[in-house]
Scaffold this motif. Sequence first.
Motif, PDB file in Angstrom:
ATOM      1  N   MET A   1       0.914  -1.127  -0.025  1.00  0.00           N
ATOM      2  CA  MET A   1      -0.179   0.007  -0.100  1.00  0.00           C
ATOM      3  C   MET A   1       0.976   1.248  -0.222  1.00  0.00           C
ATOM      4  O   MET A   1       1.887   1.473   0.711  1.00  0.00           O
ATOM      5  N   ASN A   2       0.511   2.180  -0.985  1.00  0.00           N
ATOM      6  CA  ASN A   2       1.257   3.639  -0.877  1.00  0.00           C
ATOM      7  C   ASN A   2       0.250   4.558  -0.938  1.00  0.00           C
ATOM      8  O   ASN A   2      -0.924   4.468  -1.199  1.00  0.00           O
ATOM      9  N   ILE A   3       1.001   5.519  -0.084  1.00  0.00           N
ATOM     10  CA  ILE A   3      -0.081   6.636   0.189  1.00  0.00           C
ATOM     11  C   ILE A   3       0.863   8.114  -0.255  1.00  0.00           C
ATOM     12  O   ILE A   3       2.061   8.237   0.322  1.00  0.00           O
ATOM     13  N   TRP A   4       0.224   8.782  -0.892  1.00  0.00           N
ATOM     14  CA  TRP A   4       0.967  10.081  -1.233  1.00  0.00           C
ATOM     15  C   TRP A   4      -0.027  11.207  -0.749  1.00  0.00           C
ATOM     16  O   TRP A   4      -1.255  11.374  -1.062  1.00  0.00           O
ATOM     17  N   THR A   5       0.790  12.272  -0.459  1.00  0.00           N
ATOM     18  CA  THR A   5       0.149  13.521  -0.245  1.00  0.00           C
ATOM     19  C   THR A   5       0.622  14.840  -0.661  1.00  0.00           C
ATOM     20  O   THR A   5       1.975  14.582  -0.770  1.00  0.00           O
ATOM     21  N   ASP A   6      -0.111  15.921  -0.716  1.00  0.00           N
ATOM     22  CA  ASP A   6       0.688  17.306  -1.101  1.00  0.00           C
ATOM     23  C   ASP A   6      -0.262  17.973  -0.590  1.00  0.00           C
ATOM     24  O   ASP A   6      -1.658  18.072  -0.456  1.00  0.00           O
ATOM     25  N   SER A   7       0.164  19.336  -0.617  1.00  0.00           N
ATOM     26  CA  SER A   7      -0.654  20.480  -0.372  1.00  0.00           C
ATOM     27  C   SER A   7      -0.163  21.799  -1.211  1.00  0.00           C
ATOM     28  O   SER A   7       0.613  21.696  -1.648  1.00  0.00           O
TER      29      SER A   7
ATOM     30  N   ALA B   1      -3.780   6.952   6.685  1.00  0.00           N
ATOM     31  CA  ALA B   1      -2.987   5.367   6.816  1.00  0.00           C
ATOM     32  C   ALA B   1      -3.211   4.827   7.953  1.00  0.00           C
ATOM     33  O   ALA B   1      -3.627   3.318   7.940  1.00  0.00           O
ATOM     34  N   LEU B   2      -3.468   5.159   9.275  1.00  0.00           N
ATOM     35  CA  LEU B   2      -3.847   4.260  10.178  1.00  0.00           C
ATOM     36  C   LEU B   2      -5.276   3.855  10.200  1.00  0.00           C
ATOM     37  O   LEU B   2      -5.523   2.827  10.654  1.00  0.00           O
ATOM     38  N   GLY B   3      -6.072   4.512   9.732  1.00  0.00           N
ATOM     39  CA  GLY B   3      -7.269   4.256   9.709  1.00  0.00           C
ATOM     40  C   GLY B   3      -7.789   3.099   8.664  1.00  0.00           C
ATOM     41  O   GLY B   3      -8.336   2.218   8.963  1.00  0.00           O
ATOM     42  N   ILE B   4      -6.986   3.176   7.634  1.00  0.00           N
ATOM     43  CA  ILE B   4      -6.973   1.964   6.328  1.00  0.00           C
ATOM     44  C   ILE B   4      -6.221   0.753   7.241  1.00  0.00           C
ATOM     45  O   ILE B   4      -6.731  -0.206   6.960  1.00  0.00           O
ATOM     46  N   ARG B   5      -5.075   0.909   7.856  1.00  0.00           N
ATOM     47  CA  ARG B   5      -4.433  -0.062   8.303  1.00  0.00           C
ATOM     48  C   ARG B   5      -5.672  -0.925   9.394  1.00  0.00           C
ATOM     49  O   ARG B   5      -5.585  -2.002   9.597  1.00  0.00           O
ATOM     50  N   ASN B   6      -6.335   0.021  10.395  1.00  0.00           N
ATOM     51  CA  ASN B   6      -7.324  -0.601  11.257  1.00  0.00           C
ATOM     52  C   ASN B   6      -8.323  -1.281  10.500  1.00  0.00           C
ATOM     53  O   ASN B   6      -8.953  -2.207  10.945  1.00  0.00           O
ATOM     54  N   MET B   7      -8.884  -0.689   9.535  1.00  0.00           N
ATOM     55  CA  MET B   7      -9.862  -1.287   8.822  1.00  0.00           C
ATOM     56  C   MET B   7      -9.445  -2.589   8.129  1.00  0.00           C
ATOM     57  O   MET B   7     -10.376  -3.643   8.410  1.00  0.00           O
ATOM     58  N   LEU B   8      -8.323  -2.895   7.546  1.00  0.00           N
ATOM     59  CA  LEU B   8      -7.830  -4.087   6.992  1.00  0.00           C
ATOM     60  C   LEU B   8      -7.567  -5.035   8.158  1.00  0.00           C
ATOM     61  O   LEU B   8      -7.971  -6.334   7.953  1.00  0.00           O
ATOM     62  N   ALA B   9      -7.242  -4.848   9.249  1.00  0.00           N
ATOM     63  CA  ALA B   9      -7.068  -5.410  10.540  1.00  0.00           C
ATOM     64  C   ALA B   9      -8.461  -5.960  10.883  1.00  0.00           C
ATOM     65  O   ALA B   9      -8.431  -7.174  11.331  1.00  0.00           O
ATOM     66  N   ASP B  10      -9.245  -5.181  11.051  1.00  0.00           N
ATOM     67  CA  ASP B  10     -10.741  -5.564  11.210  1.00  0.00           C
ATOM     68  C   ASP B  10     -11.264  -6.540  10.441  1.00  0.00           C
ATOM     69  O   ASP B  10     -12.175  -7.733  10.715  1.00  0.00           O
TER      70      ASP B  10
END
Length: 73
Positions: A1-7, A60-69
């Motif tokens: 899983m890759n997550i990119w961000t920019d502002s 990222a933490l939200g998606i990780r927790n969802m995948l763990a669920d």
Amino acid sequence: MNIWTDSDWAADLIDRKSVTSVVTMAGQHCIKAQAAAQGAPTLSSGEAEFFALVKCDSVALGIRNMLADFGII
């Protein structure tokens, strides 16, 4: 899983709020893409990038927790 961000610092010319974008990829598949104005006007581009990084980490933490669920990880 890759997550990119920019502002984009002070993109909104009316109230000078920055815009944060976050894209989450699983391989070559886009799982989630979002863009939103930051809550408060930032004083520098570095501060806007820092807020974008914090938003990226929370996604990222939200998606990780969802995948763990789901029992995937």
